[in-house]
Design an enzyme around this catalytic site. Structure first.
Site, short mmCIF file in Angstrom:
data_model
loop_
_atom_site.label_atom_id
_atom_site.label_comp_id
_atom_site.label_asym_id
_atom_site.label_seq_id
_atom_site.Cartn_x
_atom_site.Cartn_y
_atom_site.Cartn_z
CG MET A 283 37.14 26.32 39.56
SD MET A 283 35.45 26.74 40.02
CE MET A 283 34.77 27.25 38.45
CG HIS B 287 43.44 26.15 32.78
ND1 HIS B 287 42.39 25.80 31.97
CD2 HIS B 287 42.92 26.81 33.84
CE1 HIS B 287 41.26 26.21 32.51
NE2 HIS B 287 41.55 26.84 33.64
CD GLN C 19 34.54 29.98 42.05
OE1 GLN C 19 35.46 29.86 42.85
NE2 GLN C 19 34.76 30.28 40.77
CD GLN D 5 44.39 40.81 29.59
OE1 GLN D 5 45.58 40.77 29.29
NE2 GLN D 5 43.46 41.32 28.79
CG ASP E 222 38.83 34.32 35.01
OD1 ASP E 222 37.65 34.32 34.64
OD2 ASP E 222 39.58 33.34 34.89
CD GLN F 47 39.23 34.35 39.54
OE1 GLN F 47 38.18 33.71 39.62
NE2 GLN F 47 40.30 33.87 38.92
#
Length: 284
Positions: free
Chosen positions: A30, A37, A61, A148, A150, A153
């Site tokens: 996002m 990232h 979301q 990890q 998240d 998710q």
């Protein structure tokens, strides 16, 4: 690095690579990228012939009163990080490209979405599952990389990929932390210096519980939870702190005898932060 904004252009760019048998990696984000990232992109670049990074702040979301409008954005910085870490394609779709007029089809993620964050963010994982399913279909990657941090998710996405027969391997990359232990998060930018110091108590609690598990052999959930909670003094409120089965996300009722995750969501000021550590039994 190629930058594309439409699904048609992305598919046209990837089609010859796929026809040549190239392995395609995918990192959905996002935006407001950080070294967490960067670790995902580097993993993909090392394992794949081409790496697609998407930046899309997914409106479905976010719940009412959440930070959709104020979610941090810095496209120039994001592009630089993608270039430096080995991305070959950057996909920047507009909302209308992902959710065309009249959009009404959603992915219902099931009971894995009902626990932990799902109890407090109704509809959140429905939005996550829907957008990730769409992105998987658009990119058609061989491997997709997630952090990890998240944890829930990832469980939802893995279940969705299996249930819908999506031919993608979900790769989990360990949480990247600052030197002092704070898990990297785009929302850390909301914290002032005092808030950041208080946020550190979340990771300190988790890491202390993990040390008790790994080094002292503690296996009782209540004691591990108390070790963690006792150090989380900087949080204004702890939304949940749970020790769950790593596969089912169900709370453990007895001594830890399987791979588990100690997960927390807490508020520091008005900023909601999540973190977790894995508790893996030693191999025999």
């Amino acid at each position: 690095m190629r930058v594309v904004r439409s699904i048609a252009d992305l598919r046209a760019l990837l089609r010859p690579l796929r026809d040549e048998g190239k392995r395609i990696g995918f990192v959905p984000t996002m935006g407001f990228l950080h070294e967490g990232h960067g670790a995902l992109i580097r993993q993909s670049a090392a394992r794949c012939d081409a790496t697609v990074v998407s930046i899309f702040v997914n409106p479905t979301q976010f719940g009412p009163g959440e930070d959709l409008a104020s979610y941090p954005r810095d496209l120039e910085r994001d592009q630089n990080l993608c270039l430096e870490t080995g991305a070959t394609v950057l996909f920047l779709p507009e909302v209308g490209e992902i959710y065309p007029t009249g959009f009404q089809t959603h992915v219902e993620p099931g009971h894995l979405a009902d626990t932990l964050c799902g109890r407090y963010r109704p509809g959140h994982f429905r939005g996550v599952a829907t957008v990730v399913a769409k992105l998987f279909n658009i990119v058609q990657p061989d491997l997709a990389f997630f952090g990890q941090k998240d944890f829930q998710q990832i469980a939802v996405i893995r279940r969705m990929a299996r249930d819908l027969n999506l031919p993608v391997d979900v790769v989990v990359v360990p949480t990247v932390r600052e030197a002092d232990g704070l898990a990297l998060s785009s929302r850390n930018t909301y914290l002032d210096e005092d808030g950041r110091q208080r946020a550190l108590t979340l990771s300190r609690g988790l890491l202390a519980a993990k040390a008790a598990f790994d080094e002292e052999g503690e296996r009782e959930p209540a004691k591990l939870l108390e070790t963690a909670r006792s150090l989380m003094t900087g949080a204004d409120s702890i939304q949940y702190l749970e020790l769950v089965d790593a596969q089912t996300l169900e709370p453990l009722q007895g001594p830890v005898d399987r791979s588990s995750a100690l997960c927390v969501a807490a508020y520091v000021g008005s900023t909601r932060l999540i973190d977790n550590v894995l508790l893996n039994l030693p191999a025999i």
